[in-house]
Scaffold this motif. Structure first.
Motif, mmCIF file in Angstrom:
data_model
loop_
_atom_site.group_PDB
_atom_site.id
_atom_site.type_symbol
_atom_site.label_atom_id
_atom_site.label_comp_id
_atom_site.label_asym_id
_atom_site.label_seq_id
_atom_site.Cartn_x
_atom_site.Cartn_y
_atom_site.Cartn_z
ATOM 1 N N TYR A 1 -3.994 10.241 -3.180
ATOM 2 C CA TYR A 1 -3.908 9.052 -4.025
ATOM 3 C C TYR A 1 -3.659 7.831 -3.153
ATOM 4 N N ARG A 2 -4.057 6.707 -3.659
ATOM 5 C CA ARG A 2 -3.726 5.420 -3.041
ATOM 6 C C ARG A 2 -3.427 4.440 -4.160
ATOM 7 N N LEU A 3 -2.223 3.882 -4.139
ATOM 8 C CA LEU A 3 -1.765 2.988 -5.187
ATOM 9 C C LEU A 3 -1.745 1.555 -4.643
ATOM 10 N N PRO A 4 -2.602 0.684 -5.165
ATOM 11 C CA PRO A 4 -2.622 -0.693 -4.691
ATOM 12 C C PRO A 4 -1.444 -1.488 -5.238
ATOM 13 N N GLN A 5 -1.071 -2.533 -4.539
ATOM 14 C CA GLN A 5 -0.004 -3.407 -5.009
ATOM 15 C C GLN A 5 -0.476 -4.199 -6.228
ATOM 16 N N TYR B 1 -8.895 -0.855 -10.870
ATOM 17 C CA TYR B 1 -8.411 0.437 -10.390
ATOM 18 C C TYR B 1 -6.932 0.369 -10.012
ATOM 19 N N ILE B 2 -6.229 1.457 -10.333
ATOM 20 C CA ILE B 2 -4.817 1.586 -9.981
ATOM 21 C C ILE B 2 -4.573 2.788 -9.068
ATOM 22 N N ASP B 3 -5.607 3.575 -8.821
ATOM 23 C CA ASP B 3 -5.507 4.749 -7.953
ATOM 24 C C ASP B 3 -6.930 5.150 -7.597
ATOM 25 N N HIS B 4 -7.135 5.579 -6.364
ATOM 26 C CA HIS B 4 -8.479 6.049 -6.014
ATOM 27 C C HIS B 4 -8.428 6.986 -4.824
ATOM 28 N N GLU C 1 0.855 -1.183 0.000
ATOM 29 C CA GLU C 1 0.000 0.000 0.000
ATOM 30 C C GLU C 1 0.893 1.234 0.000
ATOM 31 N N LEU C 2 0.509 2.210 -0.795
ATOM 32 C CA LEU C 2 1.207 3.488 -0.813
ATOM 33 C C LEU C 2 0.148 4.560 -0.994
ATOM 34 N N ALA C 3 0.025 5.458 -0.023
ATOM 35 C CA ALA C 3 -1.078 6.414 -0.069
ATOM 36 C C ALA C 3 -0.726 7.677 0.701
ATOM 37 N N VAL C 4 -1.377 8.776 0.299
ATOM 38 C CA VAL C 4 -1.253 10.026 1.038
ATOM 39 C C VAL C 4 -2.497 10.865 0.779
#
Length: 231
Positions: free
Chosen positions: A84-88, A117-120, A66-69
């Protein structure tokens, strides 16, 4: 970490160092599996036998689980925010298809069924989502953005807009835009003036006015040119 992962961690550090930016939420996950580790695709979905991931996706992708801000500005900056939140990769590939029961035709149902989805927008209520279209015999794979606005339309469902970006380019643009609300439309054929996304224009304009001074290591020239072309 690979190069793109290192750059994304540095980007989060850049945000956290700014007194004029308040971090409302940040998530720095652990390294997990890559797209290359998860091939072949048809083990996840039998309809993906003829779907090919682009080389730049396979060669070096974000592997964080998980990578998000989620952030907002503080005075003296004008008020705007980013998210943004980028799923693995694994999360992208195991997603269930989007609901299509309310769509009118087979082609629209098939289109939405191919999206993952790749970002949400994971914390705000904006409803913005960006998708990778898992379509056979397509290179590069298409990137589509959806928002709660009446953009686009036939032959695709309203709200969906194709972006002039590859998956890798999308991930790289987040390093520069920091997920500013509405930045995706700079890479679409939707103008900001007199359009359904006009209310997002201030966010993008403020980014282009303020970010070059705040984040001088990033080049905003192309984004400025795209902004001017969409006025």
């Amino acid at each position: 970490m690979n190069q793109i992962e290192t750059l994304h961690i540095s980007s989060l550090d850049e945000l956290e160092r700014q007194d004029s930016i308040e971090i409302l939420d940040v998530r720095r996950g652990e390294i997990s599996e890559s797209f290359e580790d998860l091939l072949p695709l048809d083990e996840f979905n039998s309809s993906w036998e003829e779907v090919t991931l682009d080389g730049d996706i396979v060669a070096e992708s974000l592997r964080f689980d998980e990578l998000a801000v989620y952030w907002q500005t503080r005075p003296p900056l004008p008020q705007f925010f980013g998210e943004y939140r980028l799923p693995q990769p694994y999360e992208i590939l195991v997603q269930e298809p989007q609901e299509t029961d309310d769509l009118p035709g087979r082609s629209q149902k098939d289109f939405v069924g191919q999206l993952r989805y790749i970002d949400h927008a994971y914390r705000s209520t904006s409803g913005a989502v960006t998708y990778l279209r898992m379509a056979p015999h397509t290179s590069p794979l298409e990137i589509w953005h959806h928002d709660l606005v009446m953009t686009g339309g036939g032959p695709y469902p309203y709200g969906f807009v194709r972006l002039d970006l590859t998956y890798r380019q999308y991930i790289e643009m987040l390093l520069t835009t920091k997920g500013v609300r509405g930045w995706q439309y700079l890479f679409s054929d939707v103008p900001f003036r007199n359009s359904p996304v006009e209310h997002l224009g201030d966010n993008v304009r403020f980014m282009l006015e303020k970010f070059p001074g705040i984040f001088p290591d990033h080049d905003y020239t192309d984004l400025q040119r795209r902004w001017e072309a969409r006025q």
